[in-house]
Write a protein that holds these residues in place. Structure first.
Motif, PDB file in Angstrom:
ATOM      1  N   SER A 142      -7.096   2.664   0.510  1.00  0.00           N
ATOM      2  CA  SER A 142      -6.380   1.519  -0.067  1.00  0.00           C
ATOM      3  C   SER A 142      -7.248   0.276   0.128  1.00  0.00           C
ATOM      4  CB  SER A 142      -5.047   1.327   0.650  1.00  0.00           C
ATOM      5  OG  SER A 142      -5.271   0.762   1.933  1.00  0.00           O
ATOM      6  N   GLY A 143      -6.885  -0.798  -0.535  1.00  0.00           N
ATOM      7  CA  GLY A 143      -7.623  -2.050  -0.395  1.00  0.00           C
ATOM      8  C   GLY A 143      -7.694  -2.527   1.044  1.00  0.00           C
ATOM      9  N   LEU A 144      -6.545  -2.529   1.715  1.00  0.00           N
ATOM     10  CA  LEU A 144      -6.514  -2.995   3.106  1.00  0.00           C
ATOM     11  C   LEU A 144      -7.331  -2.077   4.014  1.00  0.00           C
ATOM     12  CD1 LEU A 144      -5.448  -5.127   5.099  1.00  0.00           C
ATOM     13  CD2 LEU A 144      -3.465  -3.639   5.498  1.00  0.00           C
ATOM     14  N   GLU A 145      -7.202  -0.780   3.818  1.00  0.00           N
ATOM     15  CA  GLU A 145      -7.981   0.174   4.624  1.00  0.00           C
ATOM     16  C   GLU A 145      -9.479  -0.071   4.458  1.00  0.00           C
ATOM     17  OE1 GLU A 145      -4.890   4.009   4.608  1.00  0.00           O
ATOM     18  OE2 GLU A 145      -6.405   3.824   3.047  1.00  0.00           O
ATOM     19  N   SER A 146      -9.902  -0.319   3.229  1.00  0.00           N
ATOM     20  CA  SER A 146     -11.323  -0.577   2.949  1.00  0.00           C
ATOM     21  C   SER A 146     -11.837  -1.785   3.716  1.00  0.00           C
ATOM     22  CB  SER A 146     -11.544  -0.813   1.450  1.00  0.00           C
ATOM     23  OG  SER A 146     -11.047   0.269   0.704  1.00  0.00           O
ATOM     24  N   ILE A 147     -11.060  -2.858   3.686  1.00  0.00           N
ATOM     25  CA  ILE A 147     -11.458  -4.091   4.374  1.00  0.00           C
ATOM     26  C   ILE A 147     -11.538  -3.865   5.885  1.00  0.00           C
ATOM     27  CG2 ILE A 147     -10.817  -6.481   4.926  1.00  0.00           C
ATOM     28  CD1 ILE A 147      -9.475  -6.652   2.179  1.00  0.00           C
ATOM     29  N   VAL A 148     -10.522  -3.216   6.431  1.00  0.00           N
ATOM     30  CA  VAL A 148     -10.467  -3.002   7.878  1.00  0.00           C
ATOM     31  C   VAL A 148     -11.632  -2.133   8.355  1.00  0.00           C
ATOM     32  CG1 VAL A 148      -9.105  -1.988   9.761  1.00  0.00           C
ATOM     33  CG2 VAL A 148      -7.980  -3.434   8.049  1.00  0.00           C
ATOM     34  N   VAL A 149     -11.900  -1.037   7.659  1.00  0.00           N
ATOM     35  CA  VAL A 149     -13.015  -0.154   8.029  1.00  0.00           C
ATOM     36  C   VAL A 149     -14.340  -0.917   7.932  1.00  0.00           C
ATOM     37  CG1 VAL A 149     -14.347   1.905   7.346  1.00  0.00           C
ATOM     38  CG2 VAL A 149     -11.841   2.011   7.479  1.00  0.00           C
ATOM     39  N   TYR A 150     -14.520  -1.669   6.858  1.00  0.00           N
ATOM     40  CA  TYR A 150     -15.763  -2.422   6.684  1.00  0.00           C
ATOM     41  C   TYR A 150     -15.964  -3.443   7.803  1.00  0.00           C
ATOM     42  CZ  TYR A 150     -19.303  -5.517   4.746  1.00  0.00           C
ATOM     43  OH  TYR A 150     -20.433  -6.276   4.583  1.00  0.00           O
ATOM     44  N   LEU A 151     -14.931  -4.198   8.109  1.00  0.00           N
ATOM     45  CA  LEU A 151     -15.065  -5.238   9.137  1.00  0.00           C
ATOM     46  C   LEU A 151     -15.284  -4.633  10.516  1.00  0.00           C
ATOM     47  CD1 LEU A 151     -12.376  -7.851   8.013  1.00  0.00           C
ATOM     48  CD2 LEU A 151     -14.863  -7.983   7.722  1.00  0.00           C
ATOM     49  N   LYS A 152     -14.634  -3.520  10.775  1.00  0.00           N
ATOM     50  CA  LYS A 152     -14.773  -2.892  12.092  1.00  0.00           C
ATOM     51  C   LYS A 152     -16.129  -2.203  12.238  1.00  0.00           C
ATOM     52  CE  LYS A 152     -12.385  -0.341  15.624  1.00  0.00           C
ATOM     53  NZ  LYS A 152     -13.607  -0.397  16.430  1.00  0.00           N
TER      54      LYS A 152
ATOM     55  N   TYR B 141      -3.207  -7.187 -12.155  1.00  0.00           N
ATOM     56  CA  TYR B 141      -3.522  -8.555 -12.562  1.00  0.00           C
ATOM     57  C   TYR B 141      -2.257  -9.290 -13.008  1.00  0.00           C
ATOM     58  CZ  TYR B 141      -5.815 -12.416 -15.062  1.00  0.00           C
ATOM     59  OH  TYR B 141      -6.217 -13.658 -15.489  1.00  0.00           O
ATOM     60  N   ARG B 142      -1.427  -8.604 -13.778  1.00  0.00           N
ATOM     61  CA  ARG B 142      -0.170  -9.203 -14.245  1.00  0.00           C
ATOM     62  C   ARG B 142       0.749  -9.526 -13.057  1.00  0.00           C
ATOM     63  NH1 ARG B 142       2.393  -5.116 -16.877  1.00  0.00           N
ATOM     64  NH2 ARG B 142       3.878  -5.015 -15.153  1.00  0.00           N
ATOM     65  N   ARG B 143       0.810  -8.616 -12.095  1.00  0.00           N
ATOM     66  CA  ARG B 143       1.657  -8.793 -10.932  1.00  0.00           C
ATOM     67  C   ARG B 143       1.265 -10.031 -10.114  1.00  0.00           C
ATOM     68  NH1 ARG B 143       1.074  -3.684  -7.868  1.00  0.00           N
ATOM     69  NH2 ARG B 143       1.700  -2.334  -9.561  1.00  0.00           N
ATOM     70  N   TYR B 144      -0.021 -10.240  -9.992  1.00  0.00           N
ATOM     71  CA  TYR B 144      -0.511 -11.414  -9.263  1.00  0.00           C
ATOM     72  C   TYR B 144       0.049 -12.679  -9.903  1.00  0.00           C
ATOM     73  CZ  TYR B 144      -3.781 -14.886  -7.347  1.00  0.00           C
ATOM     74  OH  TYR B 144      -4.327 -15.986  -6.731  1.00  0.00           O
ATOM     75  N   HIS B 145      -0.015 -12.733 -11.234  1.00  0.00           N
ATOM     76  CA  HIS B 145       0.431 -13.939 -11.938  1.00  0.00           C
ATOM     77  C   HIS B 145       1.949 -14.090 -11.960  1.00  0.00           C
ATOM     78  CE1 HIS B 145      -3.381 -15.697 -12.975  1.00  0.00           C
ATOM     79  NE2 HIS B 145      -3.819 -14.464 -13.080  1.00  0.00           N
ATOM     80  N   GLU B 146       2.664 -12.998 -11.849  1.00  0.00           N
ATOM     81  CA  GLU B 146       4.125 -13.070 -11.765  1.00  0.00           C
ATOM     82  C   GLU B 146       4.557 -13.637 -10.436  1.00  0.00           C
ATOM     83  OE1 GLU B 146       5.249  -9.041 -12.551  1.00  0.00           O
ATOM     84  OE2 GLU B 146       5.085  -9.274 -14.727  1.00  0.00           O
ATOM     85  N   LYS B 147       3.770 -13.367  -9.398  1.00  0.00           N
ATOM     86  CA  LYS B 147       4.105 -13.820  -8.044  1.00  0.00           C
ATOM     87  C   LYS B 147       3.746 -15.284  -7.801  1.00  0.00           C
ATOM     88  CE  LYS B 147       3.437  -9.461  -5.576  1.00  0.00           C
ATOM     89  NZ  LYS B 147       2.609  -8.792  -4.543  1.00  0.00           N
TER      90      LYS B 147
ATOM     91  N   ARG C 137      -0.961 -13.590   2.368  1.00  0.00           N
ATOM     92  CA  ARG C 137      -0.104 -12.431   2.535  1.00  0.00           C
ATOM     93  C   ARG C 137       0.855 -12.157   1.382  1.00  0.00           C
ATOM     94  NH1 ARG C 137       0.985 -10.279   7.318  1.00  0.00           N
ATOM     95  NH2 ARG C 137       2.015  -8.785   5.988  1.00  0.00           N
ATOM     96  N   GLN C 138       1.087 -13.156   0.521  1.00  0.00           N
ATOM     97  CA  GLN C 138       2.055 -12.916  -0.556  1.00  0.00           C
ATOM     98  C   GLN C 138       1.508 -11.995  -1.646  1.00  0.00           C
ATOM     99  OE1 GLN C 138       0.274 -15.721  -0.066  1.00  0.00           O
ATOM    100  NE2 GLN C 138       0.409 -17.153  -1.775  1.00  0.00           N
ATOM    101  N   PHE C 139       0.203 -11.757  -1.614  1.00  0.00           N
ATOM    102  CA  PHE C 139      -0.416 -10.891  -2.623  1.00  0.00           C
ATOM    103  C   PHE C 139      -0.976  -9.623  -1.984  1.00  0.00           C
ATOM    104  CE2 PHE C 139      -1.245 -15.306  -4.146  1.00  0.00           C
ATOM    105  CZ  PHE C 139      -0.416 -15.283  -5.258  1.00  0.00           C
ATOM    106  N   ALA C 140      -0.967  -8.534  -2.743  1.00  0.00           N
ATOM    107  CA  ALA C 140      -1.605  -7.295  -2.287  1.00  0.00           C
ATOM    108  C   ALA C 140      -3.120  -7.449  -2.387  1.00  0.00           C
ATOM    109  CB  ALA C 140      -1.138  -6.124  -3.145  1.00  0.00           C
ATOM    110  N   VAL C 141      -3.841  -6.701  -1.558  1.00  0.00           N
ATOM    111  CA  VAL C 141      -5.312  -6.753  -1.548  1.00  0.00           C
ATOM    112  C   VAL C 141      -5.881  -6.536  -2.949  1.00  0.00           C
ATOM    113  CG1 VAL C 141      -7.372  -5.516  -0.749  1.00  0.00           C
ATOM    114  CG2 VAL C 141      -5.611  -6.188   0.886  1.00  0.00           C
ATOM    115  N   LEU C 142      -5.385  -5.520  -3.637  1.00  0.00           N
ATOM    116  CA  LEU C 142      -5.892  -5.209  -4.975  1.00  0.00           C
ATOM    117  C   LEU C 142      -5.605  -6.338  -5.974  1.00  0.00           C
ATOM    118  CD1 LEU C 142      -7.528  -2.736  -5.718  1.00  0.00           C
ATOM    119  CD2 LEU C 142      -5.475  -1.720  -6.722  1.00  0.00           C
TER     120      LEU C 142
END
Length: 125
Positions: free
Chosen positions: A17-27, A118-124, A80-85
């Motif tokens: 997932s997006g979050l998993e990718s970031i966490v593994v990369y940073l660690k 992309y649409r979801r980001y703009h709806e939020k 935090r209001q948006f998903a990583v993707l």
């Protein structure tokens, strides 16, 4: 800042997932601690710990680090209001001017997924 404050887009092209990718990369690539990652991403320590262990159970090889010129600012992912993707796709579309097709190929996600995200980001917003 320097390179540490940017994430290569290629790390998002695996089954993680997006979050998993970031966490593994940073660690693993940036050698940050779980606590440092939690602070940077504005998330609970337990969330980051769980995310890292889930990722490592699911995906055992190194993340692909290619084309460092295409990277995304780490600071964006503390919203935090948006998903990583959602953050990633919007950044690539609006700041880097990539097409949905290019984004879909880059991060190996379905074209319609990219458009929906992309649409979801703009709806939020």
């Amino acid at each position: 800042s320097g390179g540490k404050e940017f994430l290569p887009v290629s790390i998002f092209s695996t089954e993680l997932s997006g979050l998993e990718s970031i966490v593994v990369y940073l660690k693993e690539n940036q050698k940050l601690t779980i606590k440092e990652i939690a602070v940077k991403l504005n998330r609970k320590l337990s969330t980051i710990y769980t995310t890292y262990h889930q990722a490592r159970t699911k995906f055992k090889i190194k993340l692909p680090i290619i084309n460092l010129s295409l990277s995304v600012p780490l600071s964006l992912f503390s919203q935090r209001q948006f998903a990583v993707l959602e953050i990633l796709v919007t950044y690539l579309r609006e700041e880097r001017k990539l097409s949905f097709k290019e984004i879909s190929e880059l991060i190996k996600r379905n074209y319609s997924t990219i458009k929906t995200v992309y649409r979801r980001y703009h709806e939020k917003k």
